[in-house]
Scaffold this motif. Structure first.
Motif, PDB file in Angstrom:
ATOM      1  N   ILE A  13      -1.935 -10.178   3.602  1.00 29.38           N
ATOM      2  CA  ILE A  13      -0.598  -9.626   3.340  1.00 29.38           C
ATOM      3  C   ILE A  13       0.006  -9.078   4.624  1.00 29.38           C
ATOM      4  N   HIS A  16       1.092 -12.081   6.715  1.00 30.31           N
ATOM      5  CA  HIS A  16       2.232 -12.683   6.039  1.00 30.31           C
ATOM      6  C   HIS A  16       3.512 -11.876   6.285  1.00 30.31           C
ATOM      7  N   ALA A  17       3.437 -10.580   6.080  1.00 28.48           N
ATOM      8  CA  ALA A  17       4.622  -9.723   6.213  1.00 28.48           C
ATOM      9  C   ALA A  17       5.087  -9.622   7.665  1.00 28.48           C
ATOM     10  N   SER A  58       0.762 -17.337   2.427  1.00 26.89           N
ATOM     11  CA  SER A  58       1.120 -17.015   1.037  1.00 26.89           C
ATOM     12  C   SER A  58       0.069 -17.529   0.050  1.00 26.89           C
ATOM     13  N   THR A  63      -0.817 -11.955  -6.105  1.00 26.93           N
ATOM     14  CA  THR A  63      -0.416 -10.759  -6.846  1.00 26.93           C
ATOM     15  C   THR A  63       0.503 -11.083  -8.008  1.00 26.93           C
ATOM     16  N   GLY A 115      12.473 -12.802   0.791  1.00 26.49           N
ATOM     17  CA  GLY A 115      12.303 -11.459   1.342  1.00 26.49           C
ATOM     18  C   GLY A 115      12.907 -10.387   0.462  1.00 26.49           C
ATOM     19  N   THR A 118      10.672  -9.327  -2.272  1.00 21.26           N
ATOM     20  CA  THR A 118       9.573  -8.414  -1.936  1.00 21.26           C
ATOM     21  C   THR A 118       9.998  -6.950  -1.996  1.00 21.26           C
ATOM     22  N   ARG A 123       6.116  -3.885  -5.430  1.00 21.17           N
ATOM     23  CA  ARG A 123       5.727  -4.715  -4.298  1.00 21.17           C
ATOM     24  C   ARG A 123       5.479  -3.814  -3.082  1.00 21.17           C
ATOM     25  N   MET A 125       6.322  -4.134   0.075  1.00 22.17           N
ATOM     26  CA  MET A 125       7.483  -3.910   0.944  1.00 22.17           C
ATOM     27  C   MET A 125       8.489  -2.955   0.311  1.00 22.17           C
ATOM     28  N   HIS A 126       8.501  -2.853  -1.006  1.00 19.29           N
ATOM     29  CA  HIS A 126       9.326  -1.844  -1.670  1.00 19.29           C
ATOM     30  C   HIS A 126       8.871  -0.457  -1.234  1.00 19.29           C
ATOM     31  N   HIS A 136      -0.699  -1.700  -6.439  1.00 26.62           N
ATOM     32  CA  HIS A 136      -0.645  -3.117  -6.139  1.00 26.62           C
ATOM     33  C   HIS A 136      -1.997  -3.704  -6.420  1.00 26.62           C
TER      34      HIS A 136
END
Length: 140
Positions: A13, A16-17, A58, A63, A115, A118, A123, A125-126, A136
């Motif tokens: 993650i 990825h982010a 990804s 999730t 994006g 997310t 999530r 990123m929230h 999570h």
């Protein structure tokens, strides 16, 4: 903005982010900067590698499980992995209009729209952007 929830996440993650955020910044620069220059081509290759990293990583993230361990987002990753070489071939063959179209669609669809998803509650990123604390985890 608090990056602690992101850096507490599994390595897939994080990769990825970070690749997605970097690709967003470089993609924005690419859309605004002069085209056809050495910097445009250099940043473009970096962007392609970042997007491939975003798409490939990804498949290590599970999730949201709609189809076994996968979701519709994983389908977008397949489209991205298929479209990247097409866009590069368009550029190499001087088909500028087709190259631009594919790249803009990848930027908007695979980065901006995905994006924004997310940022949904629950999530990671929230939590990074809005500072809330949620749980999570992987599909069960």
């Amino acid at each position: 903005m608090n990056f602690a929830p992101l850096f507490a996440a599994p390595p897939a993650i994080i990769v990825h982010a970070l690749a997605a955020m970097t690709a967003f910044v470089l993609g924005t620069v690419q859309l605004a900067a002069p085209k056809g220059t050495l910097p445009h081509r250099t940043i473009g290759w970096i962007w392609v590698l970042l997007m491939a990293t975003v798409a490939a990583s990804s498949f290590l993230i599970h999730t949201i499980c709609q189809f076994g361990p996968f979701s519709v987002i994983h389908g977008l990753s397949l489209v991205t992995l298929a479209a990247l070489p097409v866009a590069v071939l368009h550029a190499r063959n001087h088909r500028v209009g087709q190259h631009r179209r594919v790249m803009v669609l990848l930027f908007l669809g695979a980065l901006v729209v995905a994006g924004l998803f997310t940022l949904s509650p629950g999530r990671i990123m929230h939590d990074v952007v809005f500072g809330t604390s949620t749980t999570h985890g992987a599909c069960r």
